[in-house]
Every structure is written in structure tokens, then in C-alpha cells.
Design a protein around this motif. Structure first.
Motif, PDB file in Angstrom:
ATOM      1  N   THR A 154      -3.383  -3.370   4.974  1.00 30.85           N
ATOM      2  CA  THR A 154      -1.920  -3.258   4.985  1.00 30.85           C
ATOM      3  C   THR A 154      -1.434  -2.115   4.096  1.00 30.85           C
ATOM      4  OG1 THR A 154      -1.813  -4.976   3.265  1.00 30.85           O
ATOM      5  CG2 THR A 154      -1.508  -5.672   5.564  1.00 30.85           C
ATOM      6  N   GLY A 155      -2.323  -1.167   3.790  1.00 27.04           N
ATOM      7  CA  GLY A 155      -1.912   0.028   3.070  1.00 27.04           C
ATOM      8  C   GLY A 155      -1.853  -0.090   1.569  1.00 27.04           C
ATOM      9  N   HIS A 156      -2.547  -1.090   1.000  1.00 26.85           N
ATOM     10  CA  HIS A 156      -2.533  -1.288  -0.448  1.00 26.85           C
ATOM     11  C   HIS A 156      -3.960  -1.277  -1.001  1.00 26.85           C
ATOM     12  CE1 HIS A 156       1.700  -2.333  -0.097  1.00 26.85           C
ATOM     13  NE2 HIS A 156       1.381  -3.193   0.858  1.00 26.85           N
ATOM     14  N   GLU A 157      -4.748  -0.288  -0.574  1.00 27.50           N
ATOM     15  CA  GLU A 157      -6.155  -0.305  -0.970  1.00 27.50           C
ATOM     16  C   GLU A 157      -6.331  -0.138  -2.477  1.00 27.50           C
ATOM     17  OE1 GLU A 157      -7.937   2.941   1.222  1.00 27.50           O
ATOM     18  OE2 GLU A 157      -7.831   4.253  -0.513  1.00 27.50           O
ATOM     19  N   SER A 196      -4.831   5.414  -4.276  1.00 27.80           N
ATOM     20  CA  SER A 196      -5.499   5.291  -2.983  1.00 27.80           C
ATOM     21  C   SER A 196      -6.149   6.629  -2.646  1.00 27.80           C
ATOM     22  CB  SER A 196      -4.491   4.925  -1.894  1.00 27.80           C
ATOM     23  OG  SER A 196      -3.585   6.004  -1.694  1.00 27.80           O
ATOM     24  N   ARG A 229      -5.396   8.337  -0.129  1.00 31.26           N
ATOM     25  CA  ARG A 229      -4.298   9.204   0.293  1.00 31.26           C
ATOM     26  C   ARG A 229      -3.648   9.872  -0.912  1.00 31.26           C
ATOM     27  NH1 ARG A 229       1.037   7.373   3.849  1.00 31.26           N
ATOM     28  NH2 ARG A 229       2.030   9.434   3.866  1.00 31.26           N
TER      29      ARG A 229
END
Length: 345
Positions: A97-100, A294, A296
Motif C-alpha cells: 500500500t505504498g508504505h514500505e 522508501s 522511491r
């Protein structure tokens, strides 16, 4: 090889140890430069214990040269590389969910995995396969590459509070992390950037990094000064860049209506802070934490430094050989330096 072994809180020594023994797909890097982070100091002093094992090797901000490429295409001995040091599992709900950066099944280089205060370091195959390694352009120094990791954490924090060109940003604490917040807020076009720190050297560094104004909180009323600087409105964004719980209350005082507050710095387990909940309610303040990075964030920060959008070289004020690791840690902890590099020839 030589490595700085953390045996227990407050106990670190340089020792001769076996070279890294890579498993299939692992990569071995000769560390050329590592910088000291406040987290390294907190672990060294026993103020951060979660996930920490003894003995271990600290150091997660680093870059170096490939010694063993582990059979990976696109990697060869001698390649200059940097690393995103948090290895997320890639499979959990948070990762998906984009919270690595919050992944509880991941692992961190620098204490869970032996880190960079050593002549060589093993990079797990999982990190290589996930794209955590980046090749350095020829013009990018190892020290600059080591600063990608802390800048990535700062980028994560500023994304959480949405720093933009419309904002007046107040940074509480002008140590290494606070100065990175100043650099990045200026780069993002913040309308006004104000830094507060009792250390005159760090206030001067904040001005050099792009701050419009600096505050000595021991000599002047920070609230009055921020109101003066903002036409009585207060700050759109307040960033706590040092782990002093009392600053959380100051942040609520300094924030404007609909302001955003980042409790960015790491605090010690069991610490509590008083905040003005009335102000949070009636002024509709947003308060958020910010932890880690992250891939990113790392890639975006890497590109900012590699493309010279940010010049962070002046932040490296002191450097030591690995053999002087105790002195390097002492200077970093003292506040006499901005950023301390540990170098291997």
C-alpha cells in the motif's frame, strides 16, 4: 578486514574480523566513505535498542566499490555504488500500500545487518534484486553519495507535510538533519525558511544552506520572532528536526491556523511530550511523524544530488579514517561538526 564492532552500549572497538562471506547473489562492497547519523549515536549510547543486536557493525549512510558482483548483470568489480539501506520485504500490507518504509518484515543495514563502519560490507541478494543499489556518476563523490540516505528521510518527512512554494517553514534544530530540511525546503521553493538553534555555528550553516532567518532560542522569544517574520500568522510548516520532546509543544505554538507539524526526529522509547491539544483542535493543526525512507525517496534524492540540484558537499565538515572511529563518533556527538565522514583509503 577491519571493522568497528559494537559489543554493548558505549562499547565499540576496531578489530580484525573475517571478510564478508557472501551467499549466492550477495554483493560485497569495499566501503570508501560512510557518514555518521544521529541514529548511530543513539544506538551506540543505548538509547535505541529495537532490532539492535550485539555484536554488530553500525553505519548505514555510505558508498563504495564493488568487490564481488555476485553474478548480477550490470554489476562488476570496481563499480562505484551507493545503497538504499532499508530492505523492505515487498510482500506485506504496508509494502503493497505504498508504505514500505514502515515494513515490519524488512531489515536495516547498520545494526540488523552489519553496516559500513568496516572496510567491506555484504549486501544481501534481496536488496540487489529489489534495486537498492545505484551506480554513481563519475562526478559524484562517495561522501555525497553517503548523504543520499539522510536526504531521502528528509524528503519523506517533507512529503508528509506537503512543503510547497506557498509555505513558510520553521525548522527546529539546525544539526545535520535540520540543515537538510533547510536545503530541501529552499529547493522546493518555500516562501520563507526559518531555522532555530542555540548553536551559533549551526545558525550560520543554516543561513548558508538557504534559510532566510535564524533564531537563537536561548536569547530571544522564538514565538515572537516567528510571528514577526510571518506578519503575525505563524508558520505553515514546523519541523522538529531534533529529538527533544519539549519542542513538540513549541511546534504547536509556532504553527499558523491549518498549519502542519512534523515530529521528524527520532525520540527515545518511553519519552512523552506535552502538546496544546486545544490549539490542535481549534486551529486545525495536522501533526504527523516521519520515519525512514522508501526506494522511491532514495531514487529521487539520489537524482537531486547527482544532478547538482542540491550541493551538500559543504555539510561534510570533518573526516576520519576508520582507525579513528571512536574520535569520529565523539566529534559527531559533541555538536562541533555538521556531518562527519569515516573514510577508507
Amino acid at each position: 578486514m577491519k571493522a568497528a564492532i559494537l559489543k554493548a552500549p558505549n562499547e565499540i572497538s576496531l578489530e580484525e574480523v573475517a571478510n564478508p562471506a557472501p551467499m549466492p547473489g550477495d554483493v560485497v562492497i569495499r566501503v570508501r566513505a560512510a557518514t555518521i547519523c544521529g541514529t548511530d549515536i543513539r544506538i551506540y549510547r543505548g538509547r535505541k535498542t529495537a532490532g539492535v543486536r550485539y555484536p554488530s557493525v553500525l553505519g548505514h549512510e555510505f558508498a563504495g566499490e564493488v568487490v564481488d558482483a555476485g553474478g548480477h548483470a550490470g554489476l562488476a568489480p570496481g563499480d562505484r555504488v551507493g545503497l538504499c539501506p532499508f530492505i523492505a520485504c515487498g510482500h506485506c500490507h504496508l509494502c503493497k500500500t505504498g508504505h514500505e518504509n514502515l515494513c515490519t518484515g524488512g531489515s536495516a543495514v547498520g545494526y540488523e545487518i552489519d553496516g559500513a563502519f568496516a572496510e567491506m560490507i555484504r549486501i544481501p541478494a534481496q536488496a540487489v534484486a529489489a534495486g537498492n543499489l545505484r551506480h554513481l556518476p563519475d562526478h559524484m563523490s562517495y561522501e555525497e553519495a553517503a548523504l543520499v540516505e539522510p536526504l531521502s528521510c528528509v524528503l519523506n518527512g517533507q512529503n508528509k507535510v506537503g512543503v510547497s512554494s506557498a509555505d513558510t517553514v520553521v525548522v527546529l534544530g539546525a544539526g545535520p538533519i535540520g540543515l537538510l530540511h533547510v536545503h530541501l525546503a529552499r529547493h522546493r521553493g518555500a516562501k520563507r525558511v526559518i531555522a532555530s538553534d542555540p548553536n551559533a555555528t549551526r545558525r550560520a550553516a543554516a543561513l548558508a544552506a538557504g534559510a532566510d532567518a535564524v533564531i537563537d532560542p536561548l536569547a530571544e522569544d522564538a514565538l515572537a520572532r516567528v510571528r514577526e517574520e510571518t506578519g503575525g500568522q505563524g508558520a505553515d510548516v514546523v519541523i522538529c528536526a531534533i529529538g527533544v520532546p519539549a519542542l513538540a509543544r513549541q511546534a504547536t505554538d509556532l504553527a499558523a491556523f491549518s498549519g502542519r507539524i512534523s515530529l521528524f526526529a527520532g525520540f527515545s522509547k518511553g519519552e512523552f511530550a506535552e502538546m496544546d491539544v486545544n490549539a490542535i483542535h481549534y486551529r486545525e493543526l495536522t501533526v504527523t511523524g516521519a520515519f525512514g525512507l522508501s526506494r522511491r525517496d532514495f531514487d529521487q534524492s539520489f537524482d537531486m544530488i547527482a544532478s547538482r540540484q542540491l550541493d551538500l558537499k559543504p555539510m561534510i565538515t570533518h573526516s576520519y579514517p576508520l582507525s579513528d572511529i571512536s574520535d569520529a563518533l565523539a566529534v559527531a556527538e559533541s555538536g562541533a561538526a555538521i556531518k562527519v565522514a569515516v573514510r577508507n583509503a
